[in-house]
Write a protein that holds these residues in place. Sequence first.
Motif, PDB file in Angstrom:
ATOM      1  N   GLN A  98      48.540  32.624  39.023  1.00 27.65           N
ATOM      2  CA  GLN A  98      48.554  34.072  39.238  1.00 27.65           C
ATOM      3  C   GLN A  98      48.045  34.452  40.624  1.00 27.65           C
ATOM      4  N   ARG A  99      47.195  33.630  41.204  1.00 29.33           N
ATOM      5  CA  ARG A  99      46.674  33.941  42.542  1.00 29.33           C
ATOM      6  C   ARG A  99      47.751  33.765  43.611  1.00 29.33           C
ATOM      7  N   ASN A 101      51.064  33.686  42.812  1.00 31.85           N
ATOM      8  CA  ASN A 101      52.333  34.230  42.306  1.00 31.85           C
ATOM      9  C   ASN A 101      53.423  33.166  42.314  1.00 31.85           C
ATOM     10  N   LYS A 130      51.397  44.786  47.536  1.00 31.91           N
ATOM     11  CA  LYS A 130      50.575  43.749  46.940  1.00 31.91           C
ATOM     12  C   LYS A 130      51.225  43.269  45.645  1.00 31.91           C
ATOM     13  N   SER A 132      51.579  40.847  42.243  1.00 32.22           N
ATOM     14  CA  SER A 132      50.750  40.156  41.258  1.00 32.22           C
ATOM     15  C   SER A 132      51.622  39.782  40.076  1.00 32.22           C
ATOM     16  N   SER A 134      51.805  38.129  36.443  1.00 32.32           N
ATOM     17  CA  SER A 134      50.810  37.923  35.399  1.00 32.32           C
ATOM     18  C   SER A 134      51.316  37.200  34.160  1.00 32.32           C
TER      19      SER A 134
END
Length: 360
Positions: A98-99, A101, A130, A132, A134
């Motif tokens: 997740q950091r 992507n 930005k 993200s 998830s």
Amino acid sequence: VPATVTYEAIYDLFDAIYKANAPDSETDINLFVWAGGTKGENAVDGGDGEALETVVNEDAVAENAETEGYSTTNRQVAEVDEADVVKTDGKYIYVLNQRKNRVTVVSADPGAMQAVGTIDFSKDLQGTGKLSCSDMYVSGDRLVLIGMCYVSDNEGASTTVYTEFYDITNPSSPHLIDRLSQSGGYLSSRLYDGTVYVFSDQTFYGKPDRDDTSTYVPVIGNETGTCPVEAQDICVFSGEIDRRYLTVTSADLQSGERLDSKTVLGGGDTLYVNTESVYAAAAECTARYLENSGTDTDQTRLIRLEINRGTVTAKAEGAVAGRVLNQFSMDEYQGYFRIVTTVETVVKAAPSGGDFSASG
């Protein structure tokens, strides 16, 4: 659910709320009663009593491990898949960082485990906001990524949910099939019977512009463009509502094609989903709206949506006292919807110098 909803009626509602909360206003109102139409013939005030056979299967993961040779994501409802950051099909392991992507595809061969491919979420959108990522699904030769893009500029801030569909027939060389979008923040998702359901949450705070529907209606899109949710697909329930929407988009797992989109004005932040229904629960703090001293209790508004092969239909509304903890506070069993809430009584004191009492 009103039989007819128009953009004009939604604008008038939002404009009234905005003006009531303006700095020079003498009122402080967040909730308004919808007066834009009458209920349709299919509206239901409570549960319809139809028996639903789906029940929570606590042994779903263990059973799959025994029959397929590998485990799956823990599911509240056995037939309804839920997203995760690690998935496997028994041959490959898909790991979402997740950091970064990024998804790394790893061969599950015990004698030669190694990375064989990668997928970067919305790589072409990098630099626009930005990002993200998830959540992820893997089913057959398809992989689905769900994430958001947050953009902030001189005109304000916005968040968009993106759902990407990848062909992983060749895991070492996956390719993007399609990408869908819906405005708002990512809330949750489910995968059932070859259909992906993505839920987003959006609250409008600014002044609505009559000529710009994006200032008071959620926006959906794909690779070719965006458009506001059609007025006929906006559901507005009776009673007090605010400027918050719950939007659900259904899409075909194989093609990535959007099947349906519905948005509910009134919102919902906790979801229970089985093979036939979606129950959305939204907490309401009623005590803060008391005009005089007294006692009131928080309540949870419930919305029921019916899902059938990608088609989403608003069916019922209701409310219970208290607040739910999470999705596991709700389920359906043998024709009954069951919910557990925590009830806290709030007392509002009388003005300074007056009498007040507490109870509960």
